[in-house]
Design a protein around this motif. Structure first.
Motif, PDB file in Angstrom:
ATOM      1  N   PHE A   1       0.824  -1.219   0.000  1.00 19.71           N
ATOM      2  CA  PHE A   1       0.000   0.000   0.000  1.00 19.71           C
ATOM      3  C   PHE A   1       0.858   1.269   0.000  1.00 19.71           C
ATOM      4  O   PHE A   1       0.742   2.112  -0.879  1.00 19.71           O
ATOM      5  CB  PHE A   1      -0.938   0.047   1.216  1.00 19.71           C
ATOM      6  CG  PHE A   1      -2.041  -0.977   1.207  1.00 19.71           C
ATOM      7  CD1 PHE A   1      -2.765  -1.234   0.057  1.00 19.71           C
ATOM      8  CD2 PHE A   1      -2.362  -1.680   2.357  1.00 19.71           C
ATOM      9  CE1 PHE A   1      -3.793  -2.172   0.041  1.00 19.71           C
ATOM     10  CE2 PHE A   1      -3.383  -2.621   2.354  1.00 19.71           C
ATOM     11  CZ  PHE A   1      -4.100  -2.872   1.202  1.00 19.71           C
ATOM     12  N   ASN A   2       1.717   1.368   0.985  1.00 20.57           N
ATOM     13  CA  ASN A   2       2.494   2.601   1.106  1.00 20.57           C
ATOM     14  C   ASN A   2       3.504   2.754  -0.032  1.00 20.57           C
ATOM     15  O   ASN A   2       3.813   3.874  -0.432  1.00 20.57           O
ATOM     16  CB  ASN A   2       3.221   2.657   2.450  1.00 20.57           C
ATOM     17  CG  ASN A   2       2.300   3.118   3.574  1.00 20.57           C
ATOM     18  OD1 ASN A   2       1.113   3.378   3.349  1.00 20.57           O
ATOM     19  ND2 ASN A   2       2.845   3.241   4.769  1.00 20.57           N
ATOM     20  N   LEU A   3       4.007   1.638  -0.528  1.00 27.45           N
ATOM     21  CA  LEU A   3       4.968   1.723  -1.624  1.00 27.45           C
ATOM     22  C   LEU A   3       4.289   2.293  -2.860  1.00 27.45           C
ATOM     23  O   LEU A   3       4.834   3.153  -3.558  1.00 27.45           O
ATOM     24  CB  LEU A   3       5.553   0.340  -1.922  1.00 27.45           C
ATOM     25  CG  LEU A   3       6.387  -0.288  -0.799  1.00 27.45           C
ATOM     26  CD1 LEU A   3       6.728  -1.730  -1.130  1.00 27.45           C
ATOM     27  CD2 LEU A   3       7.658   0.530  -0.575  1.00 27.45           C
TER      28      LEU A   3
ATOM     29  N   ARG B   1      -4.964   4.084   0.982  1.00 29.61           N
ATOM     30  CA  ARG B   1      -4.742   4.737   2.270  1.00 29.61           C
ATOM     31  C   ARG B   1      -5.365   3.931   3.417  1.00 29.61           C
ATOM     32  O   ARG B   1      -6.494   3.451   3.302  1.00 29.61           O
ATOM     33  CB  ARG B   1      -5.386   6.128   2.226  1.00 29.61           C
ATOM     34  CG  ARG B   1      -5.430   6.868   3.526  1.00 29.61           C
ATOM     35  CD  ARG B   1      -5.966   8.281   3.356  1.00 29.61           C
ATOM     36  NE  ARG B   1      -7.418   8.355   3.176  1.00 29.61           N
ATOM     37  CZ  ARG B   1      -8.314   8.145   4.145  1.00 29.61           C
ATOM     38  NH1 ARG B   1      -7.926   7.815   5.363  1.00 29.61           N
ATOM     39  NH2 ARG B   1      -9.602   8.240   3.902  1.00 29.61           N
ATOM     40  N   TRP B   2      -4.594   3.807   4.487  1.00 34.41           N
ATOM     41  CA  TRP B   2      -5.158   3.185   5.686  1.00 34.41           C
ATOM     42  C   TRP B   2      -6.268   4.066   6.246  1.00 34.41           C
ATOM     43  O   TRP B   2      -6.151   5.289   6.264  1.00 34.41           O
ATOM     44  CB  TRP B   2      -4.072   3.022   6.759  1.00 34.41           C
ATOM     45  CG  TRP B   2      -3.213   1.827   6.548  1.00 34.41           C
ATOM     46  CD1 TRP B   2      -3.212   1.010   5.457  1.00 34.41           C
ATOM     47  CD2 TRP B   2      -2.230   1.313   7.448  1.00 34.41           C
ATOM     48  NE1 TRP B   2      -2.279   0.019   5.623  1.00 34.41           N
ATOM     49  CE2 TRP B   2      -1.659   0.174   6.832  1.00 34.41           C
ATOM     50  CE3 TRP B   2      -1.772   1.684   8.704  1.00 34.41           C
ATOM     51  CZ2 TRP B   2      -0.661  -0.584   7.429  1.00 34.41           C
ATOM     52  CZ3 TRP B   2      -0.771   0.937   9.303  1.00 34.41           C
ATOM     53  CH2 TRP B   2      -0.230  -0.187   8.678  1.00 34.41           C
ATOM     54  N   THR B   3      -7.318   3.414   6.751  1.00 29.28           N
ATOM     55  CA  THR B   3      -8.424   4.175   7.312  1.00 29.28           C
ATOM     56  C   THR B   3      -8.489   3.955   8.820  1.00 29.28           C
ATOM     57  O   THR B   3      -7.934   2.986   9.336  1.00 29.28           O
ATOM     58  CB  THR B   3      -9.766   3.704   6.710  1.00 29.28           C
ATOM     59  OG1 THR B   3      -9.937   2.328   7.051  1.00 29.28           O
ATOM     60  CG2 THR B   3      -9.777   3.872   5.212  1.00 29.28           C
TER      61      THR B   3
ATOM     62  N   PRO C   1      -1.797  14.293   3.419  1.00 24.83           N
ATOM     63  CA  PRO C   1      -0.482  13.905   2.906  1.00 24.83           C
ATOM     64  C   PRO C   1      -0.125  12.510   3.412  1.00 24.83           C
ATOM     65  O   PRO C   1      -0.278  12.216   4.589  1.00 24.83           O
ATOM     66  CB  PRO C   1       0.468  14.964   3.480  1.00 24.83           C
ATOM     67  CG  PRO C   1      -0.273  15.588   4.618  1.00 24.83           C
ATOM     68  CD  PRO C   1      -1.735  15.429   4.349  1.00 24.83           C
ATOM     69  N   GLN C   2       0.335  11.659   2.499  1.00 29.57           N
ATOM     70  CA  GLN C   2       0.526  10.246   2.842  1.00 29.57           C
ATOM     71  C   GLN C   2       1.961   9.884   3.180  1.00 29.57           C
ATOM     72  O   GLN C   2       2.205   8.841   3.774  1.00 29.57           O
ATOM     73  CB  GLN C   2       0.055   9.373   1.666  1.00 29.57           C
ATOM     74  CG  GLN C   2      -1.427   9.477   1.399  1.00 29.57           C
ATOM     75  CD  GLN C   2      -2.249   8.949   2.553  1.00 29.57           C
ATOM     76  OE1 GLN C   2      -2.063   7.828   3.006  1.00 29.57           O
ATOM     77  NE2 GLN C   2      -3.152   9.767   3.064  1.00 29.57           N
ATOM     78  N   ILE C   3       2.900  10.695   2.737  1.00 29.93           N
ATOM     79  CA  ILE C   3       4.297  10.305   2.944  1.00 29.93           C
ATOM     80  C   ILE C   3       4.881  11.155   4.062  1.00 29.93           C
ATOM     81  O   ILE C   3       4.933  12.387   3.965  1.00 29.93           O
ATOM     82  CB  ILE C   3       5.108  10.466   1.644  1.00 29.93           C
ATOM     83  CG1 ILE C   3       4.416   9.689   0.512  1.00 29.93           C
ATOM     84  CG2 ILE C   3       6.536   9.975   1.843  1.00 29.93           C
ATOM     85  CD1 ILE C   3       4.890  10.044  -0.870  1.00 29.93           C
ATOM     86  N   ILE C   4       5.291  10.482   5.115  1.00 24.47           N
ATOM     87  CA  ILE C   4       5.836  11.192   6.264  1.00 24.47           C
ATOM     88  C   ILE C   4       7.307  11.494   5.987  1.00 24.47           C
ATOM     89  O   ILE C   4       8.067  10.603   5.628  1.00 24.47           O
ATOM     90  CB  ILE C   4       5.681  10.331   7.541  1.00 24.47           C
ATOM     91  CG1 ILE C   4       4.187  10.072   7.803  1.00 24.47           C
ATOM     92  CG2 ILE C   4       6.330  11.005   8.736  1.00 24.47           C
ATOM     93  CD1 ILE C   4       3.929   8.962   8.795  1.00 24.47           C
ATOM     94  N   ASN C   5       7.710  12.736   6.161  1.00 24.17           N
ATOM     95  CA  ASN C   5       9.090  13.163   5.896  1.00 24.17           C
ATOM     96  C   ASN C   5       9.659  12.625   4.588  1.00 24.17           C
ATOM     97  O   ASN C   5      10.611  11.852   4.582  1.00 24.17           O
ATOM     98  CB  ASN C   5      10.019  12.712   7.040  1.00 24.17           C
ATOM     99  CG  ASN C   5       9.591  13.315   8.350  1.00 24.17           C
ATOM    100  OD1 ASN C   5       9.091  14.443   8.386  1.00 24.17           O
ATOM    101  ND2 ASN C   5       9.754  12.570   9.425  1.00 24.17           N
TER     102      ASN C   5
HETATM  103  C1  LIG Z   1       1.912   3.795   5.805  1.00 25.94           C
HETATM  104  O1  LIG Z   1       2.020   5.197   5.875  1.00 25.94           O
HETATM  105  C2  LIG Z   1       1.258   5.756   6.913  1.00 25.94           C
HETATM  106  C3  LIG Z   1       1.401   7.258   6.821  1.00 25.94           C
HETATM  107  O2  LIG Z   1       0.654   7.758   5.792  1.00 25.94           O
HETATM  108  C4  LIG Z   1       1.728   5.244   8.247  1.00 25.94           C
HETATM  109  O3  LIG Z   1       0.916   5.756   9.265  1.00 25.94           O
HETATM  110  C5  LIG Z   1       1.672   3.736   8.252  1.00 25.94           C
HETATM  111  O4  LIG Z   1       2.255   3.256   9.423  1.00 25.94           O
HETATM  112  C6  LIG Z   1       2.417   3.174   7.075  1.00 25.94           C
HETATM  113  N1  LIG Z   1       2.200   1.752   7.022  1.00 25.94           N
HETATM  114  C7  LIG Z   1       3.202   0.898   6.970  1.00 25.94           C
HETATM  115  C8  LIG Z   1       2.843  -0.540   6.905  1.00 25.94           C
HETATM  116  O5  LIG Z   1       4.360   1.252   6.943  1.00 25.94           O
END
Ligand SMILES: *[C@@H]1O[C@H](CO)[C@@H](O)[C@H](O)[C@H]1NC(C)=O
Ligand SMILES: *[C@@H]1O[C@H](CO)[C@@H](O)[C@H](O)[C@H]1NC(C)=O
Length: 953
Positions: free
Chosen positions: A221-223, A252-254, A519-523
């Motif tokens: 998902f995040n990738l 996106r995680w909900t 915003p989905q990408i942290i830093n």
């Molecule tokens: C995916 O990214 C979110 C931030 O948008 C983060 O909260 C979550 O922990 C990440 N999930 C994984 C599996 O790294």
């Protein structure tokens, strides 16, 4: 108690009116009512209590005009209304201030000074200096001025903090919509317990739903979000002909943390304690051709019958339902329905987007006939590697809009029905007026790089606006989501991607991805891209090649047609060749080639003989060594899924534990030449293949290097090194050159015996003796850091051994140890992905980590090469090096990037070992027009290994 009674009791006034209106019962004469009532009373005795009937009959609590409708009729009528209601999702407009997916607490975001691709004007509109306000999960305003004051004011009044992001002209597009994904259904890393892609119960199962298998713990998902994916249509797999229904999701995680809450637009919802149909589209997957043949022994004739059978069930049901709904009051039984076939009826009603995995002309034709026989539209043919050969056929599909074609840019030739795939197909189909979509089939392709598919389509002839639309606007439209996605418009979902370059530039990467305004990408780690990478690029000019492919019905003669020994190149900016000195300062300008040899480089170079010279203007291009492709079965098989096109797999030497008497297989003995993948790679500047034998155990055998341009093994330069290195697999999965079935500890035990000379005589023992003495390189396929650590420990006991790791997805964890032992790594595949457990700890690269895996290893002093694991991708070897460079321009020089797929591979794959030729293995050279590190750069000349004439393209 029946619902009828409950509802009346609860809210008589509110509930009564609409129900009555809906079904047109207002003016019923008592006589008519009693006519129905009599038979109905029998049918409903079990459902209605006597008291209820009497109560109605007596007219309580509404004296005068009592209404008596048995529940099954009322239910049926409700469903009739719903069945006849075409999907009509709510069109997002400026009035839409909150998304149904809005997450409470999401503050407003102002993106300032974007280069905004809106999707409008057929994808040609670009607004420079655009400001975009996101709020409530939607795009609220787009402007080029300072007129966001009202929104600021309103936010202030609400106590909202506005996040202002200065973009400095960065490209912004709507989020990518992938119409063919198995994300969640086939979660990463792949494990038996969660692979829900296919049911294997039957070839026709329209009743299955991808939603039911969607796993919320997919590591992808995040990738994929980091690649700009914001929505995907998750389809069941293609094992069966009708694999089931598909659903749209956002990755996106909900907060609810469930599959259902991740849906982008659910066609059904739990609402007010009921299971309700919404106005959104439904989706279904079909698949024709080879897969059902393999899984179910379904020949094409069986499949076509299966489709017709399923559709006739749907038609029958629809006809019965229509008849019932035409006269509900006359019915004596409930509305006909079928859990199994209802969706087929819904397809014929036109309420379902039909997505068909279909490659070959014969299959496309079968489905076009079925669509006309049962009169339903096809949303898209997927894969469809032959669609470009029959655009007229697609227009014969039933309905006003011809099916779109959802394609791979390059993933082809792995099976017969994909054999005629062409990189020019998107261009040809677009020019034929058909909708072109690029899709991932994730995890077949990692959807993180879906934009790269669009970039390739563009590089090989698709206009830039159509290429961008192919993964954003067109895909949103074909997935029935363009009322809220695929454009940057007020009221549309705030799904946006901020890019570090023009999105179709090589290696374009999101700096940030917004989903529902969050915003989905942290830093995020951001790479500064050069000004050239911000420019809109012209499409590649491949009119001639495309016409040839079409004329040859997808099987053009790919052999080079023009050769010359003597050439003068003008407009040469760079030389990436060692041993060639440029005369004078600055760019070489001119390069003279005589008898295939570079005789002079520099502005003042002149020809020395009266022979004829070809003149080629490289327009600021370069000369570089021929590139090497390693990691796939190139040179050993033509069509992966067709064994008769392979030269055969070697026997396992561990059969009967006869390690020492086992045969040492030399891949060179099975070398075959002139295949499609080889010739397609040659014209992209890859001159040399390196391949090891494949095996299911741990010992593969001796690799060889060969010329992709050779016609057979006896031609000059055909085989560069007959026995380059000894290859083994230490339990690395997904290795196209053979998965290993032996345990790591067993392999280590066997290796220890072999390396310490305790395994007796025989050629295998002798080869390992050479390895121990440092005379022969050992290339070990391994991804897991633990396995690599085991190999490093073993190497410490055999100091002379020269070792290379192939695969190496977790090698970054041991970078310093690898460097200390001088162990090289072929990173394969170069863009890491946690497909299996032994490679789950990846270094993902920007925007998720500072460096990519190849760049990180390089900075730690490890010698790195890039490997290509699919034969069809051999032709993209240069693009891999260009992407490695684009992602780490301060780590790699351009020369380094060339080395990653040439001289570094020579070293770590032992290509010069045991060679007596002066100067080592001959890679030949390649002349590129334009920048070889961009997708617009293009091969104009190739001097193959051992040749004196140069092929001109
Ligand atoms: C995916 O990214 C979110 C931030 O948008 C983060 O909260 C979550 O922990 C990440 N999930 C994984 C599996 O790294
Ligand atoms: C927007 O960005 C461009 C490119 O960096 C820059 O030239 C321009 O001055 C910026 N405009 C504003 C208003 O900041």
């Amino acid at each position: 108690m029946s619902r009828l009674v409950q509802r009346r009791d609860a809210r008589p006034d509110v509930e009564k009116a609409p129900v009555v209106d809906d079904v047109g019962f207002k003016d019923h004469k008592p006589s008519r009512r009693s006519r129905i009532l009599l038979p109905l009373a029998v049918a409903t005795t079990l459902l209605l209590t006597a008291g209820t009937v009497f109560k109605d009959d007596l007219g309580f609590p509404w004296p005068g005009e009592p209404e008596v409708t048995p529940p099954f009729i009322r239910e049926g009528m409700k469903r009739c209304a719903q069945l006849n209601q075409a999907p009509s999702p709510h069109q997002a407009t400026e009035a839409r201030k909150y998304s149904d997916r809005y997450v409470k607490g999401t503050g407003p975001v102002l993106l300032k000074n974007a280069t905004l691709w809106t999707g409008e004007e057929d994808g040609t509109e670009v607004i420079h200096g655009a400001n975009v306000w996101l709020e409530g999960g939607v795009v609220r305003k787009i402007s080029t001025g300072e007129d966001m004051d009202q929104l600021f004011e309103a936010a202030k009044n609400k106590g909202d903090k506005v996040e202002t992001v200065e973009l400095d002209g960065a490209w912004v597009t709507p989020g990518i919509v992938d119409v063919h994904s198995h994300m969640g259904l086939d979660p990463m890393p792949e494990l038996r317990g969660s692979d829900e892609t296919n049911s294997d119960k039957a070839p026709i199962q329209p009743w299955l739903r991808s939603l039911d298998g969607f796993n919320t713990h997919d590591a992808a998902f995040n990738l994929s979000i980091a690649g700009g994916i914001t929505t995907m249509l998750v389809l069941p797999g293609s094992a069966g002909n009708i694999g089931g229904q598909a659903f749209t999701f956002k990755p996106r995680w909900t907060a609810e943390n469930t599959p259902q809450s991740m849906q982008a637009e659910p066609p059904f919802v739990i609402r007010n304690g009921e299971w309700q149909r919404t106005r959104s589209w439904r989706h279904i997957k079909h698949a024709c051709g080879e897969n059902a043949k393999v899984w179910y022994h379904n020949a094409r004739m069986d499949a076509a019958y299966g489709f017709r059978r399923a559709y006739s069930e749907g038609k029958k049901l629809k006809d019965e339902q229509d008849a019932w709904c035409a006269a509900p009051k006359k019915q004596t039984g409930p509305l006909p329905d079928s859990l199994e076939w209802e969706v087929m009826a819904d397809i014929i009603r036109g309420h379902v987007k039909v997505n068909i995995h279909c490659y070959e002309t014969v299959d496309l034709n079968d489905l076009v006939r079925v669509s006309n026989e049962f009169q339903f539209p096809i949303a898209a043919f997927h894969h469809a590697h032959e669609a470009y050969l029959v655009p007229g056929l697609l227009r014969q599909a039933w309905g006003k809009t011809p099916p779109a074609v959802a394609m791979f840019a390059n993933n082809a030739r792995y099976k017969r029905e994909a054999y005629r795939g062409s990189p020019y197909a998107p261009k040809v189909l677009d020019e034929a007026g058909l909708k072109v979509i690029m899709k991932s089939d994730h995890p077949v392709l990692d959807s993180r790089y879906l934009i790269y598919e669009a970039a390739q389509a563009h590089a090989f002839g698709l206009e830039w606006n159509r290429a961008l639309a192919s993964v954003i606007t067109t895909s949103a439209t074909v997935a029935g989501l363009d009322h809220r996605l695929g454009y940057v418009r007020p009221g549309y979902d705030a799904d946006l991607v901020v890019w570090d370059s023009f999105p179709l530039a090589v290696g374009a990467t999101p700096k940030q991805t917004y989903i529902d305004g969050i915003p989905q990408i942290i830093n995020p780690h951001v790479v500064r891209k050069p000004a050239a990478a911000q420019q809109i690029t012209p499409k590649g000019d491949y009119d001639k090649e495309a016409a040839e492919a079409v004329a040859a019905r997808g099987d053009p003669d790919l052999r080079p047609k023009k050769r010359s020994p003597n050439i003068v190149f003008h407009g040469v900016s760079n030389l990436y060749l060692s041993g060639i000195k440029t005369q004078g300062e600055g760019e070489p300008g001119v390069v003279v080639v005589e008898d295939g040899k570079i005789t002079c480089a520099g502005k003042d170079c002149a020809t020395t003989s009266s022979a004829e010279y070809e003149t080629v203007d490289l327009k600021g291009g370069s000369l570089a060594p021929g590139l090497i492709s390693y990691g796939s079965p190139l040179g050993l098989e033509e069509i992966s899924a067709e064994e008769t096109t392979h030269t055969g797999d070697p026997p396992s030497i561990l059969d009967d534990n006869k390690i020492t008497s086992g045969l040492l297989v030399h891949a060179a003995d099975g070398a075959q030449f002139g295949g499609k993948d080889e010739l397609m790679a040659l014209r992209e500047g890859i001159t040399t293949g390196v391949t090891s034998p494949s095996t299911g155990e741990f010992l593969k055998g001796m690799s060889y290097s060969f010329s992709l341009g050779a016609r057979h093994a006896l031609e000059s330069g055909a085989i560069g090194n007959h026995a380059a290195a000894l290859h083994i697999n230490v339990r690395q999965f997904g290795d196209p050159l053979g998965d290993s079935s032996m345990s790591v500890a067993t392999v280590m035990g066997v290796l220890r015996r072999l390396l310490h000379g305790e395994a007796g005589q025989g050629e295998v023992a002798a080869a390992f003796g050479k390895v121990a003495a440092g005379e022969l390189r050992l290339v070990a396929s391994a991804n897991s850091a633990d396995t690599i650590a085991a190999l490093i420990r073993l190497k410490r006991t055999v100091p002379a051994m020269r070792l290379t790791i192939s695969g190496g997805q977790e090698a970054w964890m041991l970078a310093d140890e690898l460097a200390a032992e001088d162990i090289g790594v072929v990173v394969a595949a170069p863009r890491t992905f946690p497909m299996f457990w032994d490679q789950r700890r990846i270094l993902p690269g920007p925007p998720l980590s500072h460096l990519t895996l190849p760049a990180y290893l390089h900075t730690r002093g490890v010698k790195v090469g890039l490997g290509i694991v699919e034969a069809c991708d051999a032709r993209l070897t240069r693009f891999e090096s260009a992407m490695a460079y684009a992602a780490a321009p301060t780590t790699f020089s351009r020369q380094d990037a060339v080395d990653l797929v040439s001289t570094n591979l020579v070293d770590v794959l032992g290509l010069n070992d045991g060679l007596h030729a002066a100067g080592g293995v001959d890679l030949g050279w390649v002349a590129y027009e334009g920048d070889m590190f961009s997708l617009t750069g293009r091969v104009r000349a190739v001097r193959s290994p051992g040749q004196t004439a140069v092929d001109l393209f």
